[in-house]
Design a protein around this motif. Structure first.
Motif, mmCIF file in Angstrom:
data_model
loop_
_atom_site.group_PDB
_atom_site.id
_atom_site.type_symbol
_atom_site.label_atom_id
_atom_site.label_comp_id
_atom_site.label_asym_id
_atom_site.label_seq_id
_atom_site.Cartn_x
_atom_site.Cartn_y
_atom_site.Cartn_z
ATOM 1 N N ASP A 142 91.829 58.846 82.300
ATOM 2 C CA ASP A 142 92.751 59.112 80.846
ATOM 3 C C ASP A 142 93.277 60.034 80.946
ATOM 4 O OD1 ASP A 142 90.744 60.711 81.573
ATOM 5 O OD2 ASP A 142 90.092 60.610 79.551
ATOM 6 N N LYS A 143 93.564 60.847 81.966
ATOM 7 C CA LYS A 143 94.776 62.121 81.742
ATOM 8 C C LYS A 143 96.087 61.832 82.867
ATOM 9 C CE LYS A 143 90.875 65.396 80.384
ATOM 10 N NZ LYS A 143 89.683 66.153 81.266
ATOM 11 N N ILE A 144 95.845 61.321 83.554
ATOM 12 C CA ILE A 144 96.525 61.525 84.711
ATOM 13 C C ILE A 144 97.248 59.723 84.617
ATOM 14 C CG2 ILE A 144 98.127 61.716 86.383
ATOM 15 C CD1 ILE A 144 95.815 64.141 86.454
ATOM 16 N N ASN A 145 98.806 59.202 84.403
ATOM 17 C CA ASN A 145 99.305 57.777 84.202
ATOM 18 C C ASN A 145 99.151 57.892 85.723
ATOM 19 O OD1 ASN A 145 99.776 55.418 83.379
ATOM 20 N ND2 ASN A 145 101.792 55.694 83.397
ATOM 21 N N ILE A 146 99.604 56.573 86.340
ATOM 22 C CA ILE A 146 100.038 55.977 88.271
ATOM 23 C C ILE A 146 100.136 55.205 88.150
ATOM 24 C CG2 ILE A 146 98.334 56.068 90.201
ATOM 25 C CD1 ILE A 146 95.713 56.818 89.642
ATOM 26 N N MET A 147 101.798 55.503 89.018
ATOM 27 C CA MET A 147 102.517 54.705 89.345
ATOM 28 C C MET A 147 103.140 54.412 90.589
ATOM 29 S SD MET A 147 104.841 54.886 85.558
ATOM 30 C CE MET A 147 105.493 53.309 85.301
ATOM 31 N N GLY A 148 103.662 53.310 91.203
ATOM 32 C CA GLY A 148 104.202 53.547 92.534
ATOM 33 C C GLY A 148 105.283 52.819 92.453
ATOM 34 N N LEU A 149 106.578 53.706 93.918
ATOM 35 C CA LEU A 149 107.541 53.247 94.295
ATOM 36 C C LEU A 149 107.081 51.641 94.609
ATOM 37 C CD1 LEU A 149 109.114 56.482 94.689
ATOM 38 C CD2 LEU A 149 108.998 55.121 92.723
ATOM 39 N N VAL A 150 107.663 50.919 94.200
ATOM 40 C CA VAL A 150 108.317 49.582 95.120
ATOM 41 C C VAL A 150 109.185 49.891 96.687
ATOM 42 C CG1 VAL A 150 107.785 46.796 95.248
ATOM 43 C CG2 VAL A 150 106.546 48.629 93.515
ATOM 44 N N LYS A 151 109.094 49.084 97.526
ATOM 45 C CA LYS A 151 110.581 49.483 98.469
ATOM 46 C C LYS A 151 110.896 48.079 98.823
ATOM 47 C CE LYS A 151 109.274 53.736 98.473
ATOM 48 N NZ LYS A 151 108.873 54.373 100.080
ATOM 49 N N ASP A 152 111.633 47.849 99.263
ATOM 50 C CA ASP A 152 112.954 46.764 99.694
ATOM 51 C C ASP A 152 112.391 46.759 100.961
ATOM 52 O OD1 ASP A 152 114.491 48.262 100.873
ATOM 53 O OD2 ASP A 152 115.921 47.627 98.826
ATOM 54 N N ASP A 153 113.330 45.568 101.850
ATOM 55 C CA ASP A 153 112.640 45.834 103.093
ATOM 56 C C ASP A 153 113.424 47.117 104.306
ATOM 57 O OD1 ASP A 153 111.299 43.325 103.496
ATOM 58 O OD2 ASP A 153 113.781 41.783 103.417
ATOM 59 N N HIS A 154 114.192 47.932 103.048
ATOM 60 C CA HIS A 154 115.356 48.564 104.385
ATOM 61 C C HIS A 154 114.462 50.022 104.274
ATOM 62 C CE1 HIS A 154 118.288 46.677 105.469
ATOM 63 N NE2 HIS A 154 118.040 45.664 104.094
ATOM 64 N N HIS A 155 113.650 49.983 102.897
ATOM 65 C CA HIS A 155 112.535 50.991 102.594
ATOM 66 C C HIS A 155 113.308 52.014 101.217
ATOM 67 C CE1 HIS A 155 109.170 53.953 103.524
ATOM 68 N NE2 HIS A 155 109.311 54.634 103.256
ATOM 69 N N ASN A 156 114.067 50.915 100.696
ATOM 70 C CA ASN A 156 114.679 52.143 99.439
ATOM 71 C C ASN A 156 113.604 51.753 98.132
ATOM 72 O OD1 ASN A 156 116.977 53.244 101.226
ATOM 73 N ND2 ASN A 156 117.493 51.285 101.184
#
Length: 591
Positions: free
Chosen positions: A471-485
């Motif tokens: 409840d103190k730290i928000n979690i998000m992720g970076l979604v990549k394409d086929d070229h790892h971008n």
């Protein structure tokens, strides 16, 4: 901010000189200042209208402290020391990690001539410069080392090395050299670097003609190249006026649109050798910022014989702190130098203001967009990435961004257990990072961005759940394409949130991804090279723990050792093990 609490503290501030420290809601110092009168100066922040940048800083002030000093001089010195210690986000960080090259002539029994950047470590040495660029310094040093055979080795060997046989060292390690010989060479170097190159050029011209007449054409070519280098060094100097009465630094500043621009000329023998320019947002008093810059500048650079400043400045505090004569001319050549500085500061501010202001605006927009997607503030964000080679040398890096800018002092590197999966490695580094922050009572980030999709997010949720931090730290992720971008961002529920590729947020996320990847890869390579170097050294007869330590200290890693010459290695260890090591390195290269 508790306004009543702040108001009560403001009323109690003494009318005395001192330093004040503004703090945010996390108790971190975000701004340090100094004042002749603490009561009047600190109260100014909380009354009246300010520009946008100062208003933003004041909105983040949750508390403040102060230290009373006996004089304004003490307050100024204390302010500088506190800024260096805490590096507050709103103080103008004029001084970066870069520095200008100097040529250094040591005052040892057998002197050395070398290039240096840190001019504070050896106060007994003589420094010449600064040079406009590294190439100019290297060319000058190469010419001087060919002309004057000073000692080359850092650690004196027992026998002469290749430099002696090339005529570039007198061999004091094996032969008795009279001190007067080095004194005469030192005087020659000083004459050359003070602009008297005529004698040297004439000698080289004679040697070049003699070598050509005797059909030693390669040697004649070397002398010709040295002559051309001298002509280039002299030509690159920009003569502004025939005034050889001493060296001086000239600085001036202008303030406009919430920014301070500082320009400086480093004048040596009537020649501008280098120009300084700094443009930074201004949060406090302009003269205080300028004084702070000058004091920190001379903590990192050698002083000229005099410092020239505008006649309109109050320089009493600077005179007490800086050990440099300060002049405030009213007419003549020095006034023209000050006017040139002011003109340059105004021009550079106009040229760079729009670009800098646009960068600041884009960062603010990106942070605001990220906060909207997260549904909460995301001013301080941490990113993690792992790196390994087939499970070996597994490491992780944590990079920290504050308001869209790298907070490099908060970066952390981790050695991880080998043969873990990427998900398990992520769990390990997150647990170690946040368990330590909790244990130390340190500031937690607003959010985490993991370099991966749902699997990494689940791993982060599991660890933060164990530490009671969900409840103190928000979690998000970076979604990549086929070229790892990066192509999108994923929230803690697994929902993909599109980010426009032309948006400020997309560019920020891309920079973040590149930075955390760079940090992880760099640390992994560093460990791998160190291990590679150790394993090769273990194979060489005559290299024990002591010599291994000397080699690692001198060359740092396998790449530097492999690129070194036999003579370089012989300066650190005796000839026989040096030869074996050199042959071993290059046999492996051939294989």
């Amino acid at each position: 901010m508790n306004k009543e609490y702040i108001k009560a503290k403001l009323a109690e501030l003494p009318h005395e000189p001192g330093s004040y420290q503004m703090k945010d809601k996390f108790g971190e110092i975000i701004y340090v200042g100094k004042a002749k009168d603490l009561h009047n100066r600190v109260n100014q922040y909380f009354v009246g209208a300010h520009d946008f940048k100062t208003t933003k800083m004041v909105s983040n002030i949750d508390d403040f402290d102060f230290i009373v000093t006996a004089s304004e001089k003490e307050a100024l010195v204390l302010e500088i020391n506190l800024i260096k210690k805490y590096r507050p986000k709103y103080n103008i960080q004029f001084i970066d990690d870069s520095s200008y090259p100097y040529i250094k002539l040591t005052k040892e029994k057998y002197p050395r001539l070398l290039m240096a950047r840190d001019t504070k470590k050896d106060k007994k040495a003589r420094y010449f410069g600064p040079f406009p660029d590294v190439t100019a310094a290297k060319n000058t040093l190469r010419v001087l080392q060919n002309l004057y055979p000073f000692r080359r080795c850092t650690i004196m060997p027992k026998k002469v090395c290749l430099y002696y046989h090339l005529g570039q060292c007198l061999g004091p390690c094996e032969f008795d050299i009279k001190p007067k010989v080095y004194e005469e060479m030192s005087e020659g170097v000083q004459r050359f670097l003070n602009g008297d190159t005529k004698e040297v050029e004439e000698n080289l011209q004679v040697k070049m003609l003699e070598a050509a007449q005797n059909m030693r054409y390669e040697q004649a070519q070397e002398y010709k190249v040295m002559l051309e280098s001298i002509h280039s060094i002299v030509r690159n100097q920009q003569n502004i006026e025939k005034d050889n009465r001493g060296d001086r630094d000239v600085f001036a500043y202008v303030v406009d649109r919430g920014y301070i621009a500082i320009a400086g000329f480093l004048v040596r023998r009537g020649t501008i050798l280098n120009k300084e320019f700094r443009l930074r947002p201004l949060y406090g008093d302009a003269q205080e910022a300028f004084e702070s810059f000058l004091i920190r500048y001379y903590q990192e650079h050698p002083a000229a014989r005099e410092l020239v400043l505008s006649k309109d400045m109050d320089v009493q505090a600077l005179k007490e702190v800086l050990d440099i004569p300060i002049f405030q001319p009213r007419r003549g050549y020095k006034v023209r130098l000050v006017d040139m500085c002011l003109h340059n500061a105004k021009q550079q501010l106009d040229l760079k203001f729009n670009a800098v202001n646009r960068q600041d605006s884009m960062r603010e927009q990106a942070v605001n967009d990220l906060s909207k997607l997260a549904g909460k503030e995301m001013n301080r964000v941490e990113l993690f990435d792992n790196s390994h080679t087939s499970g070996a040398f597994t490491v992780a890096a944590c990079v920290v961004y504050e308001d869209g800018k790298e907070d490099r002092k908060s970066y952390r590197k981790f050695k991880l257990h080998t043969k873990n999966s990427d998900v398990d490695s992520m769990k390990e580094v997150l647990y170690r990072r946040y368990f330590r922050l909790l244990k130390e009572g340190s500031r937690l980030p607003d959010g985490i961005l993991v370099d991966g999709g749902w699997g990494q997010i689940e791993a982060a949720k599991e660890i933060l759940g164990q530490l009671d931090l969900l409840d103190k730290i928000n979690i998000m992720g970076l979604v990549k394409d086929d070229h790892h971008n990066t192509r999108a961002i994923m929230d803690s529920n697994g929902k993909e949130l599109d980010v426009a590729k032309d948006s400020a947020l997309f560019f920020l996320l891309t920079r973040m991804q590149d930075e955390v990847h760079r940090a992880a890869i760099s640390y992994h390579r560093q460990l791998r090279l160190k291990a590679q170097t150790k394993s090769i050294l273990d194979e060489i007869e005559g290299i024990g723990p002591k010599r291994k330590k000397l080699l690692l200290k001198s060359f740092g890693n396998f790449t530097n050792l492999k690129q070194s010459t036999l003579e370089d290695i012989e300066q650190v260890i005796p000839s026989e093990p040096a030869r074996l090591l050199y042959e071993n390195l290059h046999e492996k290269e051939d294989d």
